[in-house]
Design a protein around this motif. Sequence first.
Motif, PDB file in Angstrom:
ATOM      1  N   VAL A  64      45.341 -93.934  21.361  1.00  0.00           N
ATOM      2  CA  VAL A  64      44.014 -93.518  20.926  1.00  0.00           C
ATOM      3  C   VAL A  64      44.191 -92.835  19.577  1.00  0.00           C
ATOM      4  O   VAL A  64      44.945 -91.863  19.450  1.00  0.00           O
ATOM      5  CB  VAL A  64      43.314 -92.582  21.928  1.00  0.00           C
ATOM      6  CG1 VAL A  64      41.852 -92.407  21.509  1.00  0.00           C
ATOM      7  CG2 VAL A  64      43.402 -93.126  23.342  1.00  0.00           C
ATOM      8  N   VAL A 119      43.843 -95.095  16.115  1.00  0.00           N
ATOM      9  CA  VAL A 119      44.519 -96.293  15.584  1.00  0.00           C
ATOM     10  C   VAL A 119      44.451 -96.318  14.056  1.00  0.00           C
ATOM     11  O   VAL A 119      45.380 -96.756  13.387  1.00  0.00           O
ATOM     12  CB  VAL A 119      43.808 -97.548  16.161  1.00  0.00           C
ATOM     13  CG1 VAL A 119      44.322 -98.824  15.520  1.00  0.00           C
ATOM     14  CG2 VAL A 119      43.963 -97.608  17.680  1.00  0.00           C
ATOM     15  N   GLY A 154      48.747 -98.999  12.000  1.00  0.00           N
ATOM     16  CA  GLY A 154      50.190 -98.940  11.722  1.00  0.00           C
ATOM     17  C   GLY A 154      51.038 -98.651  12.956  1.00  0.00           C
ATOM     18  O   GLY A 154      51.891 -99.457  13.340  1.00  0.00           O
ATOM     19  N   CYS A 172      42.735 -97.958  20.782  1.00  0.00           N
ATOM     20  CA  CYS A 172      41.375 -97.418  20.919  1.00  0.00           C
ATOM     21  C   CYS A 172      41.007 -96.574  19.705  1.00  0.00           C
ATOM     22  O   CYS A 172      41.731 -95.632  19.357  1.00  0.00           O
ATOM     23  CB  CYS A 172      41.288 -96.534  22.160  1.00  0.00           C
ATOM     24  SG  CYS A 172      41.943 -97.312  23.637  1.00  0.00           S
ATOM     25  N   PHE A 217      36.576 -96.373  14.963  1.00  0.00           N
ATOM     26  CA  PHE A 217      36.445 -97.074  13.673  1.00  0.00           C
ATOM     27  C   PHE A 217      35.317 -96.488  12.836  1.00  0.00           C
ATOM     28  O   PHE A 217      34.870 -97.107  11.883  1.00  0.00           O
ATOM     29  CB  PHE A 217      36.317 -98.601  13.843  1.00  0.00           C
ATOM     30  CG  PHE A 217      37.570 -99.183  14.457  1.00  0.00           C
ATOM     31  CD1 PHE A 217      38.739 -99.251  13.720  1.00  0.00           C
ATOM     32  CD2 PHE A 217      37.599 -99.614  15.780  1.00  0.00           C
ATOM     33  CE1 PHE A 217      39.922 -99.739  14.274  1.00  0.00           C
ATOM     34  CE2 PHE A 217      38.771-100.108  16.346  1.00  0.00           C
ATOM     35  CZ  PHE A 217      39.927-100.170  15.586  1.00  0.00           C
ATOM     36  N   VAL A 245      36.984 -89.460  13.046  1.00  0.00           N
ATOM     37  CA  VAL A 245      37.303 -88.419  14.034  1.00  0.00           C
ATOM     38  C   VAL A 245      36.013 -87.896  14.677  1.00  0.00           C
ATOM     39  O   VAL A 245      34.975 -87.793  14.016  1.00  0.00           O
ATOM     40  CB  VAL A 245      38.078 -87.276  13.323  1.00  0.00           C
ATOM     41  CG1 VAL A 245      38.208 -86.037  14.202  1.00  0.00           C
ATOM     42  CG2 VAL A 245      39.458 -87.771  12.876  1.00  0.00           C
ATOM     43  N   GLY A 255      35.114 -97.576  20.109  1.00  0.00           N
ATOM     44  CA  GLY A 255      34.201 -96.546  20.609  1.00  0.00           C
ATOM     45  C   GLY A 255      34.980 -95.278  20.886  1.00  0.00           C
ATOM     46  O   GLY A 255      36.202 -95.253  20.747  1.00  0.00           O
ATOM     47  N   ILE A 256      34.267 -94.247  21.291  1.00  0.00           N
ATOM     48  CA  ILE A 256      34.934 -92.980  21.628  1.00  0.00           C
ATOM     49  C   ILE A 256      35.676 -93.162  22.946  1.00  0.00           C
ATOM     50  O   ILE A 256      35.098 -93.647  23.919  1.00  0.00           O
ATOM     51  CB  ILE A 256      33.905 -91.830  21.754  1.00  0.00           C
ATOM     52  CG1 ILE A 256      33.189 -91.592  20.421  1.00  0.00           C
ATOM     53  CG2 ILE A 256      34.587 -90.552  22.230  1.00  0.00           C
ATOM     54  CD1 ILE A 256      32.067 -90.576  20.493  1.00  0.00           C
ATOM     55  N   HIS A 285      50.108 -92.778  23.161  1.00  0.00           N
ATOM     56  CA  HIS A 285      50.203 -92.120  21.847  1.00  0.00           C
ATOM     57  C   HIS A 285      48.829 -91.568  21.508  1.00  0.00           C
ATOM     58  O   HIS A 285      47.876 -92.335  21.330  1.00  0.00           O
ATOM     59  CB  HIS A 285      50.645 -93.151  20.799  1.00  0.00           C
ATOM     60  CG  HIS A 285      50.800 -92.578  19.426  1.00  0.00           C
ATOM     61  ND1 HIS A 285      50.411 -93.255  18.293  1.00  0.00           N
ATOM     62  CD2 HIS A 285      51.313 -91.390  19.006  1.00  0.00           C
ATOM     63  CE1 HIS A 285      50.680 -92.502  17.238  1.00  0.00           C
ATOM     64  NE2 HIS A 285      51.225 -91.381  17.636  1.00  0.00           N
ATOM     65  N   VAL A 291      44.631 -88.194  17.444  1.00  0.00           N
ATOM     66  CA  VAL A 291      43.197 -88.042  17.175  1.00  0.00           C
ATOM     67  C   VAL A 291      42.841 -86.771  16.407  1.00  0.00           C
ATOM     68  O   VAL A 291      41.665 -86.477  16.207  1.00  0.00           O
ATOM     69  CB  VAL A 291      42.380 -88.113  18.486  1.00  0.00           C
ATOM     70  CG1 VAL A 291      42.473 -89.490  19.107  1.00  0.00           C
ATOM     71  CG2 VAL A 291      42.827 -87.052  19.492  1.00  0.00           C
ATOM     72  N   SER A 307      39.088 -83.978  21.722  1.00  0.00           N
ATOM     73  CA  SER A 307      39.386 -85.401  21.904  1.00  0.00           C
ATOM     74  C   SER A 307      40.721 -85.575  22.609  1.00  0.00           C
ATOM     75  O   SER A 307      40.840 -86.341  23.570  1.00  0.00           O
ATOM     76  CB  SER A 307      39.485 -86.100  20.543  1.00  0.00           C
ATOM     77  OG  SER A 307      38.384 -86.919  20.322  1.00  0.00           O
TER      78      SER A 307
HETATM   79  C1  LIG Z   1      45.071 -89.958  12.007  1.00  0.00           C
HETATM   80  S1  LIG Z   1      44.125 -91.339  12.442  1.00  0.00           S
HETATM   81  C2  LIG Z   1      45.245 -92.349  13.361  1.00  0.00           C
HETATM   82  C3  LIG Z   1      46.415 -92.856  12.552  1.00  0.00           C
HETATM   83  C4  LIG Z   1      47.140 -94.023  13.131  1.00  0.00           C
HETATM   84  N1  LIG Z   1      47.767 -93.744  14.422  1.00  0.00           N
HETATM   85  C5  LIG Z   1      48.141 -94.626  12.155  1.00  0.00           C
HETATM   86  O1  LIG Z   1      49.075 -95.273  12.579  1.00  0.00           O
HETATM   87  O2  LIG Z   1      47.991 -94.510  10.955  1.00  0.00           O
HETATM   88  C6  LIG Z   1      43.030 -90.675  13.652  1.00  0.00           C
HETATM   89  C7  LIG Z   1      42.075 -91.697  14.255  1.00  0.00           C
HETATM   90  O3  LIG Z   1      41.583 -91.200  15.486  1.00  0.00           O
HETATM   91  C8  LIG Z   1      40.320 -91.771  15.735  1.00  0.00           C
HETATM   92  N2  LIG Z   1      39.713 -90.989  16.833  1.00  0.00           N
HETATM   93  C9  LIG Z   1      39.631 -89.647  16.933  1.00  0.00           C
HETATM   94  N3  LIG Z   1      39.116 -89.281  18.127  1.00  0.00           N
HETATM   95  C10 LIG Z   1      38.880 -90.438  18.818  1.00  0.00           C
HETATM   96  C11 LIG Z   1      38.379 -90.723  20.134  1.00  0.00           C
HETATM   97  N4  LIG Z   1      38.057 -89.754  21.015  1.00  0.00           N
HETATM   98  N5  LIG Z   1      38.254 -92.014  20.499  1.00  0.00           N
HETATM   99  C12 LIG Z   1      38.595 -93.017  19.640  1.00  0.00           C
HETATM  100  N6  LIG Z   1      39.097 -92.797  18.394  1.00  0.00           N
HETATM  101  C13 LIG Z   1      39.242 -91.526  17.990  1.00  0.00           C
HETATM  102  C14 LIG Z   1      39.659 -91.704  14.373  1.00  0.00           C
HETATM  103  O4  LIG Z   1      38.609 -92.638  14.238  1.00  0.00           O
HETATM  104  C15 LIG Z   1      40.841 -92.022  13.427  1.00  0.00           C
HETATM  105  O5  LIG Z   1      40.868 -93.376  13.053  1.00  0.00           O
END
Ligand SMILES: C[S@@+](CC[C@H](N)C(=O)[O-])C[C@H]1O[C@@H](n2cnc3c(N)ncnc32)[C@H](O)[C@@H]1O
Length: 197
Positions: free
Chosen positions: A23, A25, A29, A50, A53, A56, A96-97, A115, A118, A123
């Motif tokens: 959660v 993504v 990467g 998950c 998109f 946060v 989605g969330i 992993h 978030v 969250s």
């Molecule tokens: C730091 S980024 C993830 C980086 C990623 N793992 C990478 O490899 O670069 C944080 C992501 O968490 C997502 N996010 C945060 N809370 C979430 C939730 N409850 N459900 C789904 N996505 C969530 C955000 O949309 C954002 O894209």
Amino acid sequence: MRAYELWQLVEQAARLPGDILEVGVWRGGTGCIMAKRLQIVGSEAKVFMCDTFCGVVKAGEADTRYVGGEHADTSEEYVRNLAASFDVDNIEILTGIFPDDTAHQIEDRQFALCHIDVDVYESALHIFDWVWPRMPVGGIVVFDDYGFPACSGITQLVNEKRGMSGAVVMHNLNGHAVIVKTELPPQKTAFQRIFGR
Ligand SMILES: C[S@@+](CC[C@H](N)C(=O)[O-])C[C@H]1O[C@@H](n2cnc3c(N)ncnc32)[C@H](O)[C@@H]1O
């Protein structure tokens, strides 16, 4: 270093029953790295990737820097293209969330590795509470950003989990915290199941 730790942990998690849950993504990467490693070790498991998109969510008082909406500069299509460039087809994207909007799609699965990336407290807490009962003994939860000043809520959450029963909580100095399940909770007796005590 954090990507390499995931790479290594996937090989170990692949010996356990269950899939992989990511959660957080963003552009895919870390999820694609885990999918590639699963493919290389010949596992039939999948990586469920998950993300909202649209950035946060659930930022709150414990989070000193995040306010919500960060990391929205991505898309499901971007992640699908990255997965194609990694030549992996063992992924499923849930948009989605999580868990609120999408967990029902994978309700009955077990997870060997999760992993959580978030960035904010609430969250991460909801995800951990959802996945933990769905993990076998040996299951691994990796929290990204542990100890980083920008993600104070993640540090607070993992610190609260220290001392929880049936688990070992480790702080790896690379910015990961890792929790490994060491035992299942005691089974309730028939009396407890019926009367709730
Ligand atoms: C730091 S980024 C993830 C980086 C990623 N793992 C990478 O490899 O670069 C944080 C992501 O968490 C997502 N996010 C945060 N809370 C979430 C939730 N409850 N459900 C789904 N996505 C969530 C955000 O949309 C954002 O894209």
